[in-house]
Write a protein that holds these residues in place. Structure first.
Motif: not given
Length: 444
Positions: A99-122
């Motif tokens: 469960i902790e490994l899955l949470a780690r994967v989801l957290t990293r994915t969310f971080a990359l998505l946030v950065m990607g969306v902010m960058m592409v809109n900027g």
């Protein structure tokens, strides 16, 4: 982390050991990551050189070819996949649960998505004075996703406070964002594709696409672990998603009388698939590149059964031959094109990246010649910071009015333009290395 499949069709049993042997540091992986980041910065910068040769420019959407810049992004996807078994096995060895490994994967994915969306809109529309919104967004990303020291103390507390400030700043900047027609994220519909509505994700940006591919490959690895035959099979299936998307997932059902009884259920599945692919970048076959990298990472992870240099090199060469053969077979269907992320392009790029790793592995890990990698090591150790620093530097220069891109002037010889872009790449890698020494390491 170990996985065992006793018989086909039975549930997969999973063991997460409390301790394994210390992970072996594979120098060629770090060097490959550094080279890819250095090259990514270079090709992004040289894109602003109008007279750059064709082999330094991306091909168009209708082209059936690829150039050097078209290989760089998939190489980063590949190396991201290589890191999956290495990082997850180390985390499992430290006592993390599934469960902790899955949470780690989801957290990293969310971080990359946030950065990607902010960058592409900027990049699409950068409001405020001379693009100040974009600069603040990048600085907030650096703060929000900087890794804090593990040792308790004032230094760790300071980093955690900085991360909180960065996250709050990202939220504020997202809510404050306005498109040219005045629409904002909280006022317009979310998940609507288009150029004037936030959250704009007609594409997720480079980091967002990496995030989706990382998520797909990580989920497969969490289920099947070190069973390489399953990982290789998943690589092929992910490439086939492109065929399903462009040919129709169940387009031949109506012509199959023996499937008439399931037509309604299959139609519902296809509708769900169509909705999913409009929001999630799995169906464009990019995830197959990260999955191919994950296959390589599985032979380099601490608990791999391939321990000798010869075993690893032989397996990599055979796997590379398979990727090349898959590219040849996919080529007649959709051709080779980065923008359309065709399966042949994915397979060829994964094969090329794998072959580069083979050469680096032989030079660095087999022969022990590692000193030369000092020039790319900073980028390999801090890839996100090195990548983000490029737009940050240009935004700062634009706000203060410094003509930082003077070396791209058409009045200068072309070789000066190219050397200037190369110098810029090494400068940013050096700054990233300095940030690493100061403890500033951006990590999703």
């Amino acid at each position: 982390m170990t996985f065992r499949v006793d018989r086909v069709g039975e549930a997969v049993s999973v063991d997460l050991p409390q301790a394994v042997e210390p992970p072996e540091r594979v120098a060629s992986v770090d060097a490959l990551r550094g080279l890819v980041i250095l090259l990514m910065i270079f090709v992004n910068d040289v894109a602003g050189v109008a007279r750059a040769p064709s082999w330094l420019k991306h091909v168009g959407v209708d082209a059936d070819a690829m150039t050097l810049p078209d290989i760089v992004f998939p190489a980063f996807l590949f190396i991201a996949g290589v890191s999956i078994p290495l990082s997850l096995q180390c985390a499992a060895a430290a006592g993390r649960t599934r469960i902790e490994l899955l949470a780690r994967v989801l957290t990293r994915t969310f971080a990359l998505l946030v950065m990607g969306v902010m960058m592409v809109n900027g990049e699409h529309h950068n409001p405020w004075y001379r693009g100040l919104w974009g600069l603040l967004a990048y600085l907030a990303m650096i703060l929000a996703f900087t890794a804090a020291p593990r040792e308790p103390g004032p230094r760790r507390n300071a980093f955690l406070v900085g991360r909180t400030i960065g996250a709050a700043a990202l939220l504020f900047l997202a809510l404050a964002y306005r498109t040219p027609d005045g629409k904002a994220m909280v006022l317009g519909p979310i998940f609507v594709q288009g150029d004037t509505v936030w959250l704009r994700h007609s594409w997720w940006g480079i980091l967002g696409l990496i995030g989706w591919s990382y998520l797909a490959a990580s989920l497969v690895y969490l289920v099947f672990g070190r069973r390489r035959e399953w990982l290789v099979g998943a690589t092929v299936l992910m490439a086939m998603l492109y065929v399903a998307e462009h040919k129709g997932l169940f387009s031949r059902v109506d012509s199959r009388d023996w499937l008439a009884w399931a037509a309604s259920a299959l139609g519902q599945i296809e509708r769900v698939f169509d909705w999913l692919k409009s929001h999630v970048s799995f169906g464009d076959s990019l995830a197959s590149i990260s999955m191919a990298g994950c296959c390589l990472g599985s032979i380099l992870a601490p608990r791999s059964d391939l321990r000798t240099h010869g075993e690893r090199l032989r397996w990599a060469m055979v796997f590379g031959l398979g990727l090349f053969a898959a590219g040849v077979l996919f080529d007649p269907l959709f051709g080779i094109n980065k923008i359309r992320a065709t399966p042949a392009w994915c397979c060829y790029c994964a094969c090329l990246t794998l072959l580069v790793w083979v050469v680096l592995y032989w030079i660095m890990d087999v022969r022990g010649h590692r000193a030369w990698s000092v020039v790319v090591r900073p980028a390999g150790a801090n890839p996100l910071l090195a990548y983000i620093l490029h737009p940050v530097l240009y935004l700062i220069a634009g706000i203060v009015g410094v003509p930082i891109a003077f070396y791209k002037s058409p009045d200068l010889p072309l070789f000066v333009n190219i050397l200037g872009c190369l110098a810029m790449a090494f400068l940013l890698v050096g700054i990233a290395g300095l940030g690493t020494r100061l403890g500033l390491r951006v990590k999703a």
